[in-house]
Motif scaffolding. Sequence first.
Motif, PDB file in Angstrom:
ATOM      1  N   PRO A 145     -59.021 -39.722  40.307  1.00 31.83           N
ATOM      2  CA  PRO A 145     -60.324 -39.192  40.727  1.00 31.83           C
ATOM      3  C   PRO A 145     -60.475 -39.159  42.236  1.00 31.83           C
ATOM      4  O   PRO A 145     -61.091 -38.242  42.784  1.00 31.83           O
ATOM      5  CB  PRO A 145     -61.315 -40.178  40.098  1.00 31.83           C
ATOM      6  CG  PRO A 145     -60.584 -40.795  38.964  1.00 31.83           C
ATOM      7  CD  PRO A 145     -59.147 -40.830  39.352  1.00 31.83           C
ATOM      8  N   CYS A 195     -67.852 -32.553  34.934  1.00 36.70           N
ATOM      9  CA  CYS A 195     -67.476 -32.708  33.535  1.00 36.70           C
ATOM     10  C   CYS A 195     -68.549 -32.048  32.669  1.00 36.70           C
ATOM     11  O   CYS A 195     -69.667 -32.546  32.576  1.00 36.70           O
ATOM     12  CB  CYS A 195     -67.325 -34.195  33.195  1.00 36.70           C
ATOM     13  SG  CYS A 195     -66.512 -34.457  31.616  1.00 36.70           S
ATOM     14  N   LEU A 216     -59.296 -40.940  29.553  1.00 34.80           N
ATOM     15  CA  LEU A 216     -59.962 -41.397  30.792  1.00 34.80           C
ATOM     16  C   LEU A 216     -60.022 -42.917  30.938  1.00 34.80           C
ATOM     17  O   LEU A 216     -60.232 -43.422  32.039  1.00 34.80           O
ATOM     18  CB  LEU A 216     -61.388 -40.826  30.868  1.00 34.80           C
ATOM     19  CG  LEU A 216     -61.523 -39.330  31.197  1.00 34.80           C
ATOM     20  CD1 LEU A 216     -62.993 -38.919  31.229  1.00 34.80           C
ATOM     21  CD2 LEU A 216     -60.851 -38.973  32.532  1.00 34.80           C
ATOM     22  N   HIS A 249     -58.525 -44.688  33.730  1.00 34.34           N
ATOM     23  CA  HIS A 249     -59.075 -44.280  35.029  1.00 34.34           C
ATOM     24  C   HIS A 249     -60.514 -44.760  35.216  1.00 34.34           C
ATOM     25  O   HIS A 249     -61.192 -44.339  36.142  1.00 34.34           O
ATOM     26  CB  HIS A 249     -59.029 -42.757  35.159  1.00 34.34           C
ATOM     27  CG  HIS A 249     -57.676 -42.175  34.955  1.00 34.34           C
ATOM     28  ND1 HIS A 249     -56.654 -42.339  35.866  1.00 34.34           N
ATOM     29  CD2 HIS A 249     -57.153 -41.461  33.928  1.00 34.34           C
ATOM     30  CE1 HIS A 249     -55.562 -41.739  35.406  1.00 34.34           C
ATOM     31  NE2 HIS A 249     -55.844 -41.214  34.242  1.00 34.34           N
ATOM     32  N   ARG A 250     -60.945 -45.641  34.316  1.00 34.33           N
ATOM     33  CA  ARG A 250     -62.340 -46.079  34.323  1.00 34.33           C
ATOM     34  C   ARG A 250     -62.735 -46.689  35.672  1.00 34.33           C
ATOM     35  O   ARG A 250     -63.750 -46.307  36.269  1.00 34.33           O
ATOM     36  CB  ARG A 250     -62.540 -47.106  33.196  1.00 34.33           C
ATOM     37  CG  ARG A 250     -63.942 -47.601  33.028  1.00 34.33           C
ATOM     38  CD  ARG A 250     -64.023 -48.512  31.807  1.00 34.33           C
ATOM     39  NE  ARG A 250     -65.341 -49.111  31.749  1.00 34.33           N
ATOM     40  CZ  ARG A 250     -65.684 -50.237  32.351  1.00 34.33           C
ATOM     41  NH1 ARG A 250     -64.777 -50.903  33.070  1.00 34.33           N
ATOM     42  NH2 ARG A 250     -66.911 -50.711  32.264  1.00 34.33           N
ATOM     43  N   LEU A 303     -62.906 -44.146  38.429  1.00 31.01           N
ATOM     44  CA  LEU A 303     -64.109 -43.307  38.320  1.00 31.01           C
ATOM     45  C   LEU A 303     -65.341 -44.061  38.816  1.00 31.01           C
ATOM     46  O   LEU A 303     -66.222 -43.497  39.486  1.00 31.01           O
ATOM     47  CB  LEU A 303     -64.325 -42.844  36.869  1.00 31.01           C
ATOM     48  CG  LEU A 303     -63.415 -41.698  36.401  1.00 31.01           C
ATOM     49  CD1 LEU A 303     -63.449 -41.568  34.875  1.00 31.01           C
ATOM     50  CD2 LEU A 303     -63.830 -40.377  37.048  1.00 31.01           C
ATOM     51  N   TYR A 334     -65.159 -44.070  42.427  1.00 36.07           N
ATOM     52  CA  TYR A 334     -65.401 -42.713  42.915  1.00 36.07           C
ATOM     53  C   TYR A 334     -66.894 -42.447  43.090  1.00 36.07           C
ATOM     54  O   TYR A 334     -67.342 -41.963  44.138  1.00 36.07           O
ATOM     55  CB  TYR A 334     -64.780 -41.697  41.939  1.00 36.07           C
ATOM     56  CG  TYR A 334     -65.075 -40.256  42.287  1.00 36.07           C
ATOM     57  CD1 TYR A 334     -64.194 -39.503  43.060  1.00 36.07           C
ATOM     58  CD2 TYR A 334     -66.261 -39.642  41.860  1.00 36.07           C
ATOM     59  CE1 TYR A 334     -64.478 -38.188  43.397  1.00 36.07           C
ATOM     60  CE2 TYR A 334     -66.557 -38.335  42.194  1.00 36.07           C
ATOM     61  CZ  TYR A 334     -65.661 -37.607  42.967  1.00 36.07           C
ATOM     62  OH  TYR A 334     -65.958 -36.318  43.305  1.00 36.07           O
ATOM     63  N   MET A 387     -70.400 -36.594  41.563  1.00 37.37           N
ATOM     64  CA  MET A 387     -69.854 -36.180  40.268  1.00 37.37           C
ATOM     65  C   MET A 387     -71.023 -35.661  39.449  1.00 37.37           C
ATOM     66  O   MET A 387     -72.119 -36.216  39.502  1.00 37.37           O
ATOM     67  CB  MET A 387     -69.193 -37.347  39.543  1.00 37.37           C
ATOM     68  CG  MET A 387     -68.712 -36.968  38.141  1.00 37.37           C
ATOM     69  SD  MET A 387     -67.469 -38.087  37.469  1.00 37.37           S
ATOM     70  CE  MET A 387     -68.482 -39.357  36.785  1.00 37.37           C
TER      71      MET A 387
END
Lengths: 254, 451
Positions: free
Chosen positions: A52, A60, A75, A78-79, A82, A85, A91
Motif C-alpha cells: 500500500p 476500493c 489483504l 497487508h493489514r 494498510l 497507510y 484512501m
Amino acid sequence: MEQTIKVGWLFNNMFNLHGDRGNLLAIQAEAKRRGYQVEVTQINLDTETFNPLDFDFLFCPPGEIEHFEAVAAYLEPHRNELMAYIETRPMLVTGTTVALFGETIKRDDQSEIIGLGIIEIEARENHAVYGDDLYYTCQYNGKEMEMIGSQIQMIDLDIKEESPFGRLKYGYGNNGKTKFEGVISGKGIFTNTLGPVLVCNPWLTEEIINLIEVNKTWPVWDEHRDNSLELKSQKSKMVHINKKETRLKRISER
Amino acid sequence: MMKFYFALWLAKLMGIAIKLVSKGRGTNLPGEKALAIDPDFVKHFKNIDYSKVVFITGTNGKSSTTNLVTHILKQNGKKIVSNLEGANLLGGIATSLAKEASLLGKLKADYYIFETDERYLPLIYAQLPAENMLITNLQKDQVQRNGDPDFIIRKLKEVVNPRMTLILNNEEPRSRFFEEIAHRSIYYSVANHAESFTKGGDYPTQACPKCHHDLRFDYYNVDSIGAFACDFCGFASKSTPDYLVTELNFSDKTFKLKDVVFHMPYDLPFMFYNYAGALAVCDALCGITPAAAAGAFENFKNIGGRFEVLTYKNKTIKYMRIKQENPDTLQSALNIMASDKSKKMVALGLYVVNDFVPHYINTFYAFDCDFKPLVDSNVERYLCFSEHVAYDTANRLVYDGVSKEVITIMDSDNISEIFAEIDKAETDNIYLITWISTFEKMKKFIEGGQN
C-alpha cells in the motif's frame, strides 16, 4: 520532470457495482488539471506484490459479499501496512466494501465473515436492499463540506469507537437509526456514498489531491476548480430531497 | 378444491369483463384475485406436464425471447400457453392459465412458455415446477431492489436443481455458473460480428463466478456479454456451443444458424442472443428444427420493443428505450448511436428512479458505459433533460471529453421545451433516450398537430 500521482485501484474487476470507475476519472481529471500525471495500478487476486505504501491514493469500490472472503484472505497479510497507510494517506472505500474493512460481517443466512479489522465496526447483511439519496456534512483535510449522492444499502454498519465520516441531513446512512454516515479513520474515508461520490462532490476530490500534494511536499494548488455544474446539480437534488416522500425516521428523531 | 374452482371462475369472468372494457389490454388482476382466494391457485391446475413448461428468465431479453419462442411455436402449429399479455410475476402466469383452462381447471397445450421475473422465481417455481429454464443473462439491474447480481443469483439457486434442463447464454459468465447444478445444459451463442466491440483496460470486467479471479473478455457482442475466459481456473465460453448464430449480415439483414439462413427482423445486437436462445428452445425442447423455425422470422413483430422511430417536422427521431439502473441497455443504445457516423443530435433524459418510495437519483450506471465512440461519431449537439438529473447526465458527457458549450442542460421534463431544442438542431437526425412515459408524451405532442 513530470510529477506523478500513484493510484491503487483495488479489485476493480471483482468490485464493480455502481459505476465506481467514475471516482477514478474524477481523481485523474483533477490531477491532470493541476498538471500531474496519474499512474493507476489495478490490484487483484493475481497481483504478486502489493505494498500500500507504494501509492498516494487507494480506492476500493463496492462489491458483492460473495467475494469478500477471497479478498480478505488476500489483504490480511497487508493489514498493518494498510493501517499505517491511512494514518497519513488518502484512501476511499465505498458501499458494501466498507464492511470488509470492519471486524465481522453477519450474513443474512446467519453465517459470519471475518473482516480485516482495520476499522472497528460490526456489519450485518440486510434481508432487503435499501436505496435512497444521501445528503450530509463532513470534514476532510480540515475542510467542511456538504456531500450529496445516493446509497444502495445491503449491509448495515454499527460504528463502535470510530468517528463517523458524515453527519446526516437526509438519508439512511450507516443503519437508518443513527445520524451517522460512514467512518473516517485517519485519512481513510469509508462511506456508503455512491454517485460516484468524487464526481458528484468535486470539493472532496480537491481535498484528496491537496492532501496528496502535502504528503509529497509539493506546493498546494491554489486555483480552484470550476464546480458550478456540480453545485447546480447539488442544488437541484436538494429540491428533490426536500419534496420527496420518505419512510425514513427523521434525522432529528434518531 | 372448491376454493380453486371459485377462484378460477372468478378469474375467467374478470378476464372476459376486462377484455370487453379494454380489448387487447393485458392485466394481472384476474390472476391476483384468484391467488387471493386460493393462494395455491397455480398449483391446482390439472394436466400440466412440467417437462413441457419453459421458464424464460434473466435481466435483459426475456420478453423478446418469450415473444419469439411463442411466435415460432405457434407458426408451427403448436398450442401454446404463455404470458405474453400479462406480467411476469405469479399473478400474470395465473391469469394466463385461468384464461386457457377449462371450467374444471384442465389444461391442454403442447408447451407452456412463461417469462418469469428472476426475483420472484422461487415463488413461481413453488407452484409451477418447470423442468426447463432459459437464462438470458444476469446483470447489474434495478439496484434499488436487487442490490447486486449475486442477490439474484441466490434467488435462482433456490430454484435450479439437478432435474432441470437449462438453456444458457454461452457468453454470459453468471448464467453459465448454473451449468454445475442442472441435469443438462444447452448452450446458445453469437459469433463475433461487425458490431462486436472492446472496451479500454480501465473498464472493469467482473469476477469469475467459480474462483473469484478476474475474467478477461476478448470482445463483447453486447455489454458484459462476449467471449470470456478466466486465466486462473479455465472457466470460459465454449468454442463449440450447441446453437451458434453466425454470418450476421447487417446489409442483407440475415444470419445463419446450423446452416439455415434466417431473415433478421431486428438488426440490433442485443436481439441476436434472443434469436439464438429462442432457436435453442424450439429445437432442443420442442422439436422445431431451425429449418422449420426460419419462416417465423419473416413476420416476427416484437411486442414492446426498445427501438421506435418518430417523424417530427422534417426530422427523424430515433427513440431507444433503456432500463434505468441498467448499464447494459444504455451501452447498447450508445453503440447504436455511435455506429451512425452521420451528423446527429443526442437527447438524453435519464430520470429520477421512481419505481417505488423513496424515489432517488441514480445516474452512476452511466459510468459503466463507454461514451467515447458516441462522442467521436459526429454529434452536433447534446440535450440533457429531466428534472434533478440533467446536470449529472451532462457531467457524464464532460468526463468523456464533451465540451460544455455543446451541451444544453434542461432541468425539467417540459415536452414543448424538449421539442424547442430539437427544432434548433441543424441536423434532422435525432436520437432520443428517455423513459417510456416521456416518449409517449412526445408521441402525443407530435400527434396533436405539432408535426
